[in-house]
Design a protein around this motif. Structure first.
Motif, PDB file in Angstrom:
ATOM      1  N   VAL A  11       0.751  -1.039  -0.013  1.00 33.27           N
ATOM      2  CA  VAL A  11       0.011   0.205  -0.060  1.00 33.27           C
ATOM      3  C   VAL A  11       0.793   1.143   0.036  1.00 33.27           C
ATOM      4  N   THR A  12       0.728   2.061  -1.110  1.00 31.35           N
ATOM      5  CA  THR A  12       1.351   3.349  -1.159  1.00 31.35           C
ATOM      6  C   THR A  12       0.570   4.471  -0.684  1.00 31.35           C
ATOM      7  N   GLY A  13       1.159   5.855  -0.514  1.00 28.84           N
ATOM      8  CA  GLY A  13       0.596   6.991   0.002  1.00 28.84           C
ATOM      9  C   GLY A  13      -0.280   7.659  -0.960  1.00 28.84           C
ATOM     10  N   GLY A  14      -1.592   7.049  -1.276  1.00 23.79           N
ATOM     11  CA  GLY A  14      -2.519   8.002  -1.896  1.00 23.79           C
ATOM     12  C   GLY A  14      -3.639   7.891  -1.347  1.00 23.79           C
ATOM     13  N   ILE A  15      -4.840   8.801  -1.788  1.00 19.67           N
ATOM     14  CA  ILE A  15      -6.086   8.982  -1.001  1.00 19.67           C
ATOM     15  C   ILE A  15      -6.536   7.829  -0.943  1.00 19.67           C
ATOM     16  N   ALA A  16      -6.470   6.878  -2.240  1.00 17.51           N
ATOM     17  CA  ALA A  16      -7.212   5.596  -2.220  1.00 17.51           C
ATOM     18  C   ALA A  16      -6.735   4.742  -1.289  1.00 17.51           C
ATOM     19  N   ALA A  17      -5.632   4.816  -0.512  1.00 17.48           N
ATOM     20  CA  ALA A  17      -5.236   3.948   0.528  1.00 17.48           C
ATOM     21  C   ALA A  17      -6.459   3.200   1.409  1.00 17.48           C
ATOM     22  N   LYS A  35      -0.396 -10.692   3.459  1.00 18.49           N
ATOM     23  CA  LYS A  35       0.645  -9.843   4.152  1.00 18.49           C
ATOM     24  C   LYS A  35       0.790  -8.757   3.754  1.00 18.49           C
ATOM     25  N   VAL A  36       0.678  -7.393   4.539  1.00 15.65           N
ATOM     26  CA  VAL A  36       0.693  -6.033   3.933  1.00 15.65           C
ATOM     27  C   VAL A  36       1.736  -5.205   4.171  1.00 15.65           C
ATOM     28  N   ILE A  37       2.187  -4.684   3.455  1.00 13.93           N
ATOM     29  CA  ILE A  37       3.390  -3.566   3.361  1.00 13.93           C
ATOM     30  C   ILE A  37       2.859  -2.296   3.134  1.00 13.93           C
ATOM     31  N   MET A  38       3.173  -1.389   4.310  1.00 15.80           N
ATOM     32  CA  MET A  38       2.846  -0.235   3.874  1.00 15.80           C
ATOM     33  C   MET A  38       3.838   0.826   3.841  1.00 15.80           C
ATOM     34  N   THR A  39       3.832   1.814   2.788  1.00 15.25           N
ATOM     35  CA  THR A  39       5.027   2.903   3.129  1.00 15.25           C
ATOM     36  C   THR A  39       4.718   3.909   4.161  1.00 15.25           C
ATOM     37  N   GLU A  40       5.842   4.570   4.145  1.00 16.63           N
ATOM     38  CA  GLU A  40       5.653   5.726   5.110  1.00 16.63           C
ATOM     39  C   GLU A  40       4.365   6.753   4.986  1.00 16.63           C
ATOM     40  N   SER A  41       4.499   6.806   3.481  1.00 13.80           N
ATOM     41  CA  SER A  41       3.139   7.962   3.342  1.00 13.80           C
ATOM     42  C   SER A  41       1.901   7.359   3.288  1.00 13.80           C
ATOM     43  N   ALA A  42       1.871   5.798   3.109  1.00 10.68           N
ATOM     44  CA  ALA A  42       0.370   5.112   3.215  1.00 10.68           C
ATOM     45  C   ALA A  42       0.119   5.042   4.755  1.00 10.68           C
ATOM     46  N   ARG A  43       1.100   5.073   5.488  1.00 15.63           N
ATOM     47  CA  ARG A  43       0.365   5.320   6.856  1.00 15.63           C
ATOM     48  C   ARG A  43       0.056   6.853   7.214  1.00 15.63           C
ATOM     49  N   PRO A  48      -1.770   1.206  10.252  1.00 14.27           N
ATOM     50  CA  PRO A  48      -1.210  -0.230  10.116  1.00 14.27           C
ATOM     51  C   PRO A  48      -2.348  -1.190  10.925  1.00 14.27           C
ATOM     52  N   LEU A  49      -2.675  -0.575  12.061  1.00 13.04           N
ATOM     53  CA  LEU A  49      -3.432  -1.432  13.138  1.00 13.04           C
ATOM     54  C   LEU A  49      -4.799  -2.068  12.141  1.00 13.04           C
ATOM     55  N   THR A  50      -5.440  -1.097  11.330  1.00 15.58           N
ATOM     56  CA  THR A  50      -6.588  -1.568  10.596  1.00 15.58           C
ATOM     57  C   THR A  50      -6.453  -2.572   9.809  1.00 15.58           C
ATOM     58  N   GLY A  56      -4.906 -10.218   9.714  1.00 14.16           N
ATOM     59  CA  GLY A  56      -4.813 -11.347  10.744  1.00 14.16           C
ATOM     60  C   GLY A  56      -3.159 -11.674  10.603  1.00 14.16           C
ATOM     61  N   ASN A  57      -2.260 -10.857  10.090  1.00 14.92           N
ATOM     62  CA  ASN A  57      -0.759 -10.701  10.046  1.00 14.92           C
ATOM     63  C   ASN A  57      -0.177  -9.282  10.444  1.00 14.92           C
ATOM     64  N   PRO A  58       0.846  -9.235  10.930  1.00  9.37           N
ATOM     65  CA  PRO A  58       1.756  -7.950  11.186  1.00  9.37           C
ATOM     66  C   PRO A  58       1.531  -7.368   9.878  1.00  9.37           C
ATOM     67  N   VAL A  59       1.627  -5.674  10.083  1.00 11.65           N
ATOM     68  CA  VAL A  59       1.991  -5.135   8.795  1.00 11.65           C
ATOM     69  C   VAL A  59       3.336  -4.823   8.690  1.00 11.65           C
ATOM     70  N   TYR A  60       3.954  -4.789   7.727  1.00 12.77           N
ATOM     71  CA  TYR A  60       5.362  -4.517   7.740  1.00 12.77           C
ATOM     72  C   TYR A  60       5.477  -3.362   7.014  1.00 12.77           C
ATOM     73  N   THR A  61       6.635  -2.452   7.640  1.00 12.07           N
ATOM     74  CA  THR A  61       6.794  -1.074   7.346  1.00 12.07           C
ATOM     75  C   THR A  61       8.279  -0.798   7.099  1.00 12.07           C
ATOM     76  N   GLU A  62       9.135  -1.686   7.879  1.00 13.56           N
ATOM     77  CA  GLU A  62      10.490  -1.200   8.056  1.00 13.56           C
ATOM     78  C   GLU A  62      11.506  -2.046   7.336  1.00 13.56           C
ATOM     79  N   LEU A  63      12.286  -1.477   6.566  1.00 14.32           N
ATOM     80  CA  LEU A  63      13.302  -2.318   5.822  1.00 14.32           C
ATOM     81  C   LEU A  63      14.237  -3.156   6.731  1.00 14.32           C
TER      82      LEU A  63
END
Ligand code: CTP
Length: 404
Positions: A11-17, A35-43, A48-50, A56-63
């Protein structure tokens, strides 16, 4: 199709996120592990909690994180994935992927990914039309990445035009299509579905209980497998499958004309329609008014469409259906021979989970060599897949025969 499949959603940082919550739910509902990856702007748009709760899996954000204490996140995620979806894909992430930049977790996973990747761009119309973005998309497609073009409509920036993230169902359909082997590419499959309506005055007709579900499932699966598909449909309440040419008809005579006029180039005909064998001999111009006593309707025979196709020139694969209430196999076999079909799909009206209105079927596939493939209860999508597997095998045989 998505059951048990491993999907990484970037998921990247656009309004449609925000739509990713619904997308995650739908993927999970269809049985995928997500499994979800979110960029910094997606957040900035979604927490990520949503997505953690929904997937049902942790959301990955950090490299620079380790999964299960020893696995490096980007490699583990790339190895886990059977499919990666990037939705919404901003101009920025598309640009980075096209330039080979890997400066955060999402772009690094993209770099390491062996599985197919589906980009779903979503942005302002002007941005979408920008030549750099368009070049980048072309470049990604040339490298084998998949792109689902954005939909048109009102955008968050108040403009109108192409740029909206497509509906969740369209994204999921594109994902399924990416995961489906295109083993019917180059074939043109004509499917008939649904009942026919045989009118006898302006407000009344004779019909049957066919829902069209089996034929629509065949059309959708054939389209996913890369075939060009024409669906000639009697009246149903089903939405036409995406990417399928739909021809709506009413009566058996209309269905016959629609089918026969579209046969050129067709390599496979699958006649799942429940065609009325008889039609009222007269069609009154005015509504029939009730009178004392009974009313007798005279019926005359409708042409047998599949039989006419069987007599036509051109060696195409013909698949018919037989729904019987007694002597299933004998009746089906004689229909197959009489009507010159290559395969017949037989189902028993009395069997639990088979028949017109349900989402499941219990089918037996008979061929000209005398084989009977008896399949257990399964949903109509899976049954459609099994029928197409047999069609595919016959097409292969035919091609081998031509070469030999
Ligand atoms: N079919 C057709 N045109 C018709 C009737 C049937 O093309 N006028 C096709 C159906 O689409 C199906 C197959 O023939 O693929 C078998 O249909 P069915 O109605 O079961 O068989 P009939 O030959 O009509 O036999 P009966 O009604 O006597 O069982």
């Amino acid at each position: 199709m998505l059951k048990g499949r491993h999907v990484v959603l970037g998921v990247t940082g656009g309004i449609a996120a925000y739509k990713c919550a619904e997308l995650t739910r739908e993927l999970i509902r269809r049985g995928a592990e997500v499994k979800v990856i979110m960029t910094e702007s997606a957040r900035e748009f979604m927490t990520p909690l949503t997505l953690q709760t929904l997937s049902g899996n942790p959301v990955y954000t950090e490299l620079f994180t380790l999964i299960r204490e020893q696995d490096i996140a980007h490699i583990a995620l790339a190895e886990f994935a059977e499919l990666m979806i990037v939705a919404p894909a901003t101009a920025n992430v598309i640009g980075k992927a096209a330039a080979g930049i890997a400066d955060d977790l999402l772009t690094t996973v993209l770099m390491a990914m062996k599985a197919p990747v589906l980009f779903c761009p979503a942005m302002n119309t002007q941005m979408y039309g920008n030549p750099a973005l368009q070049e980048n998309l072309k470049k990604l497609q040339a490298w084998g990445y998949h792109v689902l073009p954005p939909a048109s409509g009102p955008l968050a920036c108040k403009a109108e035009g192409q740029g909206r993230l497509p509906e969740v169902t369209a994204i999921v359909e594109a994902a399924v299509s990416v995961l489906t082997l295109k083993d019917l590419a180059g074939e043109h499959v004509l499917v008939t579905a649904g009942p026919t309506r045989e009118p006898f005055d302006p407000v009344r007709f004779i019909t049957n209980y066919s829902s069209g579900k089996m034929g629509y499932a065949v059309a959708l699966q054939a389209q996913r497998r890369g075939a060009r598909v024409t669906l000639v449909s009697g009246p149903t309440s089903l939405p036409p499958p995406d990417g399928v040419e739909i021809v709506n008809v009413g009566s058996a005579l209309e269905m016959r004309d629609a089918v026969l006029s579209r046969l050129a180039g067709v390599t496979v005909v699958i006649k799942a329609a429940a065609v009325a064998d008889y039609r009222p001999a007269a069609l009154r111009e005015q509504k029939i008014k009730k009178k004392g006593g009974s009313l007798t309707l005279e019926l005359e025979r409708n042409p047998d469409i599949i039989q006419e196709i069987g007599r036509k020139e051109g060696r195409r694969i013909i698949v018919g259906f037989a729904m019987e209430s007694e002597n299933l196999l004998e009746n089906a076999r004689s229909k197959m021979v009489e009507k010159n079909m290559d395969l017949i799909v037989a189902n028993d009206l009395r069997e639990e989970g088979a028949g017109f209105q349900c989402d499941t079927n219990v089918i037996k596939i008979l061929d000209r060599k005398g084989n009977i493939e008896e399949l257990p209860l399964m949903d109509k999508a899976e049954a459609a897949g099994r029928i197409l597997d047999r069609v595919r095998a016959l097409l292969k045989e035919k091609k081998r025969g031509r070469r030999g």
